[in-house]
Design a protein around this motif. Sequence first.
Motif, PDB file in Angstrom:
ATOM      1  N   VAL A   1       0.832  -1.205   0.000  1.00 37.87           N
ATOM      2  CA  VAL A   1       0.000   0.000   0.000  1.00 37.87           C
ATOM      3  C   VAL A   1       0.868   1.257   0.000  1.00 37.87           C
ATOM      4  O   VAL A   1       1.760   1.412   0.838  1.00 37.87           O
ATOM      5  N   ILE A   2       0.601   2.121  -0.958  1.00 38.62           N
ATOM      6  CA  ILE A   2       1.146   3.485  -0.934  1.00 38.62           C
ATOM      7  C   ILE A   2       0.036   4.364  -0.375  1.00 38.62           C
ATOM      8  O   ILE A   2      -1.009   4.543  -1.019  1.00 38.62           O
ATOM      9  N   TYR A   3       0.233   4.874   0.826  1.00 43.63           N
ATOM     10  CA  TYR A   3      -0.817   5.612   1.529  1.00 43.63           C
ATOM     11  C   TYR A   3      -0.462   7.091   1.582  1.00 43.63           C
ATOM     12  O   TYR A   3       0.551   7.484   2.158  1.00 43.63           O
ATOM     13  N   GLN A   4      -1.304   7.923   0.963  1.00 43.60           N
ATOM     14  CA  GLN A   4      -1.086   9.367   0.938  1.00 43.60           C
ATOM     15  C   GLN A   4      -2.317  10.081   1.485  1.00 43.60           C
ATOM     16  O   GLN A   4      -3.420   9.529   1.480  1.00 43.60           O
ATOM     17  N   THR A   5      -2.133  11.324   1.960  1.00 42.44           N
ATOM     18  CA  THR A   5      -3.237  12.056   2.584  1.00 42.44           C
ATOM     19  C   THR A   5      -3.449  13.420   1.956  1.00 42.44           C
ATOM     20  O   THR A   5      -2.541  14.003   1.358  1.00 42.44           O
ATOM     21  N   PHE A   6      -4.686  13.933   2.122  1.00 42.27           N
ATOM     22  CA  PHE A   6      -5.038  15.288   1.686  1.00 42.27           C
ATOM     23  C   PHE A   6      -5.816  15.975   2.797  1.00 42.27           C
ATOM     24  O   PHE A   6      -6.271  15.330   3.741  1.00 42.27           O
ATOM     25  N   ASP A   7      -5.981  17.298   2.696  1.00 41.93           N
ATOM     26  CA  ASP A   7      -6.699  18.068   3.718  1.00 41.93           C
ATOM     27  C   ASP A   7      -7.921  18.789   3.182  1.00 41.93           C
ATOM     28  O   ASP A   7      -8.705  19.327   3.962  1.00 41.93           O
ATOM     29  N   ILE A   8      -8.061  18.849   1.864  1.00 45.40           N
ATOM     30  CA  ILE A   8      -9.195  19.553   1.259  1.00 45.40           C
ATOM     31  C   ILE A   8      -9.736  18.700   0.117  1.00 45.40           C
ATOM     32  O   ILE A   8      -8.970  18.200  -0.711  1.00 45.40           O
ATOM     33  N   ASN A   9     -11.055  18.557   0.084  1.00 49.03           N
ATOM     34  CA  ASN A   9     -11.695  17.759  -0.969  1.00 49.03           C
ATOM     35  C   ASN A   9     -11.263  18.170  -2.369  1.00 49.03           C
ATOM     36  O   ASN A   9     -10.957  17.329  -3.218  1.00 49.03           O
ATOM     37  N   GLU A  10     -11.260  19.476  -2.603  1.00 55.42           N
ATOM     38  CA  GLU A  10     -10.986  19.977  -3.944  1.00 55.42           C
ATOM     39  C   GLU A  10      -9.560  19.703  -4.404  1.00 55.42           C
ATOM     40  O   GLU A  10      -9.301  19.576  -5.603  1.00 55.42           O
ATOM     41  N   THR A  11      -8.627  19.593  -3.455  1.00 57.95           N
ATOM     42  CA  THR A  11      -7.247  19.241  -3.808  1.00 57.95           C
ATOM     43  C   THR A  11      -7.209  17.825  -4.376  1.00 57.95           C
ATOM     44  O   THR A  11      -6.590  17.565  -5.416  1.00 57.95           O
ATOM     45  N   MET A  12      -7.875  16.916  -3.690  1.00 61.28           N
ATOM     46  CA  MET A  12      -7.946  15.538  -4.158  1.00 61.28           C
ATOM     47  C   MET A  12      -8.624  15.455  -5.517  1.00 61.28           C
ATOM     48  O   MET A  12      -8.133  14.801  -6.449  1.00 61.28           O
TER      49      MET A  12
END
Length: 428
Positions: free
Chosen positions: A56-67
């Motif tokens: 698994v390559i696990y990455q994170t975001f903080d804003i819906n629109e960025t994703m």
Amino acid sequence: MKRILTFLAAALMMASCGGDRSQVLKVYNWSDYIDESVIPEFEQWYEEQTGETVHVIYQTFDINETMLSKIEKGHEDYDVVCPSDYIIERMLQNDLLLPIDRDFGQTPNYIDDNLSPYIRSCFDKIEGGGLNANDYSVGYMWGTTGILYNAKYVTDEEASTWDVIKNPKFADKIFIKDSPRDVYSQIILKIHEKDIAEGRMTLDELMNYTSDEDIAAVEAYMREVSELVAGWEADFGKDQMTQERGWLSLNWSGDGVWAIEEAKEMGVDLRYALPKEGFTVWFDGWVIPKFAKNTKAAKYWINFMSRPDIVIRNVDVTGYVSVSGAPEVLEAFEDDSFEASDLSYFFGEDADSVQVNPVLYPCKADIERSTQEHDWGANTAKLIEMWARVKGDNASSWTYIFLGIAAVAVVAVLVLRGRGKKSRKRRR
């Protein structure tokens, strides 16, 4: 550090295989929104179930629109992501999602076996352009938007209506989420309170009211509120409430639970109310984007995340509420310190009198006053502009100085407390 090493190992594997993605699963999720110890367990479980290896390559975001931008414009090949309800709606309408296959061979289908019937009905209401969201997404966590208040200064009756946020009695003690979508959706319900009571419109219908007239009405209401607001916040408001610098906060249930628990240790009585005019519920859910490369591992990931024991661990670490209606989940969170309430809508008919924190699980009578938000579509720009006008009129230099001081104070408090649970993610 462990996550970085795992990421590098998976990246090296992908490079050595000449870009072969059958052994790599790319997951894109909110920050602090999972018990990360379940990730290596998934890898082991996947091999046990399929006879195949995956990293698994696990990455994170903080804003819906960025994703969304990375997928929509950059065609990023994430295999599974966790957007909010209105983004799921937008992705469906823009043909950015793949259906989630429920065929797991000999492996149990934890998704459909445990999903709450209430959550399934809510996902039925997501406007997917003719597509049913339950076929393209699986709920992960959910919650409500309501009023967090200090019972020492605010009565239960005062907190029972959205009008409490424009009561001059609480001037400079009010914090409002810097989230135009969540605020607008509550205030439009208040403005049309009489229409709802007299049956001229429903709560669900109002979530599509974004005409120029409606936007102007909400703006006028919020201009009155803005004169009383101590701060527009994304995350620090709950800390201000625990320290009694704020007496009222338009807030999310996840933040509410955290603040109530923290305040109790300080001798502060914070409570959470769902106003009588109505309120919204929110959802985050797993989806497989259009450009995914490993859809098999993606569907197994979603199934694994729906397994009751994994659900309980993720809820315990993150502090949010799962969409799972499994009896094991209900049993794990029953607490005899709370009064019995009817949760049959969520856990089934046998749960008509159970003791669970009502902030996490509203009773049936309260949930009947709820509705859910939708994507604003072409009117998004107008609503964002309205929000900027509402905040701008109230943003003096002293406001920014206060916010700066507050932010520093919050960081200091978090370090000193060394708290176990993370801050609520920034959903909007």
